[in-house]
Design an enzyme around this catalytic site. Structure first.
Site, short mmCIF file in Angstrom:
data_model
loop_
_atom_site.label_atom_id
_atom_site.label_comp_id
_atom_site.label_asym_id
_atom_site.label_seq_id
_atom_site.Cartn_x
_atom_site.Cartn_y
_atom_site.Cartn_z
CB SER A 146 25.37 55.96 40.62
OG SER A 146 26.27 56.00 39.34
CE1 TYR A 159 24.41 61.58 41.15
CE2 TYR A 159 26.27 59.98 40.43
CZ TYR A 159 24.89 60.56 40.42
OH TYR A 159 23.83 59.59 39.75
#
Length: 253
Positions: A146, A159
């Site tokens: 990401s 995350y």
């Protein structure tokens, strides 16, 4: 004339295969001729998606249910894919979860869950896939990270840590296996339009788009195309890299 990025005769295991980005990746690989083992935690959703792919592309794709938070199930996933497909050429680590909160409020279990599913499960799958790929002297490992793994994001320390860890882990693995014809790379999506983003208020969508030079969120198919390239024979000299697909939102080297 041969088509570029032809995956005919190749097999792939895709985790989180029936989700928004996962389904787009699966379509891209199947469209290029690969036969897929589709993994996820929802058996009914997986079966329906398998039937969709088989009807569309006719490659006899299969589904394998796996809870990535369960280490024993994860350890069985690659062997099960090989038993079903006969071999494994491509591993796509796509599945991931979020448990967002500010670091002061983040619970241990929210940290542990994200690391277990997003980082540890990918490690276990990479480890399991590497041995048969080394014997075959060919393999493609593609991991979906990401933009957050490179830039950080408030409320996502767990995350971001997992996604950043995937990038570093991929670089280390790439150096270990390059001489055996195996590549390991990452694709880092930015904001991608999915069922979750479709329900956002228009004002919030506009605010998101204002941060992106391309002026829009990406499409799942654009992530799928990046994965199909990295999974191809033509990408043999690309390894240890992160391909950022984010419309210019973060211009990273």
């Amino acid at each position: 004339m041969d088509r570029l990025f032809d995956l005919s005769g190749m097999t792939a295991l895709v985790t989180g295969a029936a989700g928004g980005i996962g389904s787009a990746i699966s379509h891209a690989l199947a469209r290029q001729g690969a036969r897929l083992a589709l993994s996820g935690s929802n058996p009914a959703k997986l079966r329906a998606f398998r039937d969709e792919l088989n009807e569309t592309y006719g490659h006899d794709h299969v589904e394998i249910t796996c809870d990535l938070s369960d280490a024993e199930q994860v350890e069985r996933l690659v062997p099960a894919a090989i038993d079903t497909l006969g071999k494994l050429d491509i591993l796509v680590n796509n599945a991931g979860i979020t448990r967002d909160n500010l670091v002061m409020r983040m619970k241990d279990e929210d940290w542990d869950a994200v690391i277990r599913v997003n980082l540890e499960a990918a490690f276990r799958l990479m480890r399991a896939a590497t041995r048969p790929m080394m014997k075959a002297r060919f393999g493609r490992i593609v991991t979906i990270t990401s933009v957050v793994g490179a830039t950080g994001n408030p409320g996502q320390t767990n995350y971001a840590a997992a996604k950043g860890g995937l990038t570093a882990m991929t670089k280390a693995l790439a150096q270990e296996v390059a001489s055996r014809g195996i590549t390991a790379n990452c694709v880092a999506p930015g904001f991608i339009r999915t069922a979750m983003t479709d329900v956002l208020p228009d004002a919030q969508k506009e605010a998101l788009n204002a941060r992106i030079p391309a002026g829009r969120m990406g499409e799942g198919a654009e992530i799928g195309a990046a994965v199909a390239f990295l999974a191809s024979r033509e990408a043999a000299y690309v390894t240890g890299q992160t391909l950022h697909v984010n419309g210019g939102m973060a211009m990273l080297s």
